[in-house]
Design an enzyme around this catalytic site. Structure first.
Site, PDB file in Angstrom:
ATOM      1  N   GLY B  12      -1.407  -7.752  -0.768  1.00 29.25           N
ATOM      2  CA  GLY B  12      -0.718  -8.203   0.788  1.00 29.25           C
ATOM      3  C   GLY B  12      -1.564  -7.711   1.860  1.00 29.25           C
ATOM      4  O   GLY B  12      -2.719  -7.082   0.717  1.00 29.25           O
ATOM      5  N   ALA B  14      -2.014  -5.995   5.126  1.00 29.81           N
ATOM      6  CA  ALA B  14      -2.300  -4.486   6.079  1.00 29.81           C
ATOM      7  C   ALA B  14      -0.447  -4.572   6.158  1.00 29.81           C
ATOM      8  O   ALA B  14       0.407  -5.002   7.063  1.00 29.81           O
ATOM      9  CB  ALA B  14      -2.731  -4.422   7.145  1.00 29.81           C
ATOM     10  N   ARG B  15       0.044  -3.369   5.788  1.00 30.08           N
ATOM     11  CA  ARG B  15       1.842  -2.920   6.401  1.00 30.08           C
ATOM     12  C   ARG B  15       2.760  -4.450   6.248  1.00 30.08           C
ATOM     13  O   ARG B  15       3.157  -5.400   6.731  1.00 30.08           O
ATOM     14  CB  ARG B  15       1.810  -3.299   8.147  1.00 30.08           C
ATOM     15  CG  ARG B  15       1.195  -2.172   8.729  1.00 30.08           C
ATOM     16  CD  ARG B  15       1.092  -0.155   8.077  1.00 30.08           C
ATOM     17  NE  ARG B  15      -0.483   0.204   8.542  1.00 30.08           N
ATOM     18  CZ  ARG B  15      -0.667   0.305   7.612  1.00 30.08           C
ATOM     19  NH1 ARG B  15      -0.221  -0.228   6.328  1.00 30.08           N
ATOM     20  NH2 ARG B  15      -2.484   1.201   7.822  1.00 30.08           N
ATOM     21  N   GLY B  17       4.295  -3.828   3.364  1.00 27.59           N
ATOM     22  CA  GLY B  17       4.685  -3.678   2.540  1.00 27.59           C
ATOM     23  C   GLY B  17       4.792  -3.344   0.911  1.00 27.59           C
ATOM     24  O   GLY B  17       5.465  -3.583   0.686  1.00 27.59           O
ATOM     25  N   ALA B  35      -4.644   7.905  -6.865  1.00 25.84           N
ATOM     26  CA  ALA B  35      -5.677   7.786  -4.771  1.00 25.84           C
ATOM     27  C   ALA B  35      -6.883   7.606  -4.738  1.00 25.84           C
ATOM     28  O   ALA B  35      -7.695   8.279  -5.369  1.00 25.84           O
ATOM     29  CB  ALA B  35      -4.676   8.637  -4.680  1.00 25.84           C
ATOM     30  N   HIS B  51       3.151   8.040   2.421  1.00 28.61           N
ATOM     31  CA  HIS B  51       3.358   7.887   1.055  1.00 28.61           C
ATOM     32  C   HIS B  51       3.867   8.002  -0.190  1.00 28.61           C
ATOM     33  O   HIS B  51       4.447   8.001  -0.268  1.00 28.61           O
ATOM     34  CB  HIS B  51       1.612   6.971   0.680  1.00 28.61           C
ATOM     35  CG  HIS B  51       1.631   5.332   1.012  1.00 28.61           C
ATOM     36  ND1 HIS B  51       1.180   4.807   0.705  1.00 28.61           N
ATOM     37  CD2 HIS B  51       1.940   5.294   2.401  1.00 28.61           C
ATOM     38  CE1 HIS B  51       0.542   3.445   1.478  1.00 28.61           C
ATOM     39  NE2 HIS B  51       1.869   3.874   2.775  1.00 28.61           N
ATOM     40  N   ARG B  54       7.575   9.634   0.301  1.00 30.58           N
ATOM     41  CA  ARG B  54       8.097   8.052   0.216  1.00 30.58           C
ATOM     42  C   ARG B  54       8.734   8.085  -1.299  1.00 30.58           C
ATOM     43  O   ARG B  54       9.789   7.746  -1.994  1.00 30.58           O
ATOM     44  CB  ARG B  54       7.425   6.937   0.916  1.00 30.58           C
ATOM     45  CG  ARG B  54       8.542   5.941   0.630  1.00 30.58           C
ATOM     46  CD  ARG B  54       7.971   4.006   0.933  1.00 30.58           C
ATOM     47  NE  ARG B  54       6.611   4.310   0.485  1.00 30.58           N
ATOM     48  CZ  ARG B  54       5.733   3.245   1.267  1.00 30.58           C
ATOM     49  NH1 ARG B  54       6.271   2.537   2.278  1.00 30.58           N
ATOM     50  NH2 ARG B  54       4.821   3.482   0.555  1.00 30.58           N
ATOM     51  N   ARG B  55       7.496   8.437  -2.438  1.00 32.16           N
ATOM     52  CA  ARG B  55       7.168   8.437  -3.445  1.00 32.16           C
ATOM     53  C   ARG B  55       8.299  10.090  -4.100  1.00 32.16           C
ATOM     54  O   ARG B  55       8.466   9.360  -5.462  1.00 32.16           O
ATOM     55  CB  ARG B  55       6.046   9.029  -4.248  1.00 32.16           C
ATOM     56  CG  ARG B  55       4.941   7.679  -4.608  1.00 32.16           C
ATOM     57  CD  ARG B  55       3.947   7.555  -4.890  1.00 32.16           C
ATOM     58  NE  ARG B  55       3.093   8.541  -5.008  1.00 32.16           N
ATOM     59  CZ  ARG B  55       1.901   9.053  -3.698  1.00 32.16           C
ATOM     60  NH1 ARG B  55       1.979   8.151  -2.595  1.00 32.16           N
ATOM     61  NH2 ARG B  55       1.830   9.336  -2.855  1.00 32.16           N
TER      62      ARG B  55
END
Lengths: 173, 173, 173
Positions: B12, B14-15, B17, B35, B51, B54-55
């Site tokens: 996808g 950038a930004r 999702g 990572a 990030h 969120r995880r």
């Protein structure tokens, strides 16, 4: 009556035909064009005029560069669909004016969560090139990505347009 | 147990999702976040932290900026899926370190051709803007395109994400 | 005989695998490669050579940087499909030569409206990054968008390629 779902996001690259596609969703009934762009220079004035001629009669126009959510909230009516063109220009205006983007976006999503009439919103995909060299460019791209994700989450239908052709990304209408 | 196919590429802008979508593929069972990014500056540190929050719990993290293929080979296990985020940062690291991109890519494809456990890889689409002005920019775009094509060829499922919404490009899982 | 529809547009970003995908549409029968690119520098010469080796024997080549519509009109035959690679290079050539883009595009669309044999055209998506900084860049992006929209409207099949994988945007073949 119009077969438009309550809310539609039309997403596409520059010159992808997204505005023309968005307009094609509207029938012959009266509609409102809610413009976020302003004719600040000749290049822009020409584009606005080109879009206006294409839409033709039956459309009324309202310009609102910044307070889009409130303007939209005021004009939505079940019997008259609204076309918002476009969220990218709106974002650009907000950034230039130093507004709090997240707050403006929260408010727009709030309005879109319970629309009083059909609304179609047009926005640009801007994140599929290389990383922008300036931090302003990166900030713009980041904000645009968030705007698109959050508005897409609110809309019943999301359409991606390339070369004038639609691809349905979401349809819960 | 996890319904993930052996290998998934999430592609996808950038930004777009894409990372959040990739994470949503994982269930509640423990997973490993592999990572490729390093917190070299404040902007990057903030993103990594965002990030991570969120995880949430249940995820362990391993950082490997360069030797991704070997790291992945070492950590894949049938009972613990791995999320590689992202191939674009990995490519950037390889270029800065002067590594042989083709060789590194060959090795990654070799590992992906027979994965020991479910793996989801995130990568950026960067080739849909104008031609970059610098030869480094063009080289990066070319490498990224090859990385995406070759990894997509190895993966059982390939998903394109725009505005947080998935579009299945390939599914042989 | 070839199962190609009369006209196909293959659209994709840089290094998306669009040329390889377009070539894969051709069978073993003789085909004509109508090249718009010229080997003006080493980087370009290398790419042209790479593409030529991939296509292999069975292909004849014709180079036409500017008068693409006439060249195509001359070479189309029911028993020999043509691959035009690519419209982006053609557009770039036209702009450098100061040609009237709209007129050249009108002529191409006229030829494509009644093709004498199968033709596949490759073009770039260039409008999904940030707004270009130069007016030349913006003009190029605008022209490319129009080229893609108008050629897509003429073609029976339009395919979007990402990471080497096709997504059908239109199929009336």
């Amino acid at each position: 009556m119009n077969a438009l779902p309550p809310s539609t996001l039309v997403l596409g690259g520059a010159r992808s035909g997204k505005s023309a596609y968005a307009e094609s969703l509207f029938g012959e009934a009266p509609a409102l064009y809610l413009a976020t762009g302003q004719a600040l220079d000749g290049e822009m004035a020409e584009r606005i005029d080109h879009h206006r001629r294409r839409r033709g009669a039956g459309w009324s126009t309202l310009e609102e560069p910044l307070d889009l959510a409130d303007a939209l909230d005021n004009v939505m009516r079940p019997d008259r669909p609204v076309l918002v063109d476009c969220l990218t220009m709106w974002l650009s205006n907000l950034m230039h004016a130093g507004r709090d983007i997240d707050r403006c976006l929260d408010r727009l999503c709030e309005v879109l969560s319970a629309p009083n009439g059909p609304v179609v919103l047009v926005s640009n995909e801007v994140g599929m090139g290389l990383v922008p060299e300036t931090s302003l460019g990166r900030a713009f791209r980041d904000h645009q990505g968030r705007v698109n994700q959050r508005v897409a989450a609110q809309c019943r239908r999301v359409v991606f347009v390339a070369a004038g052709l639609p691809l349905i990304l979401k349809d819960v209408s």
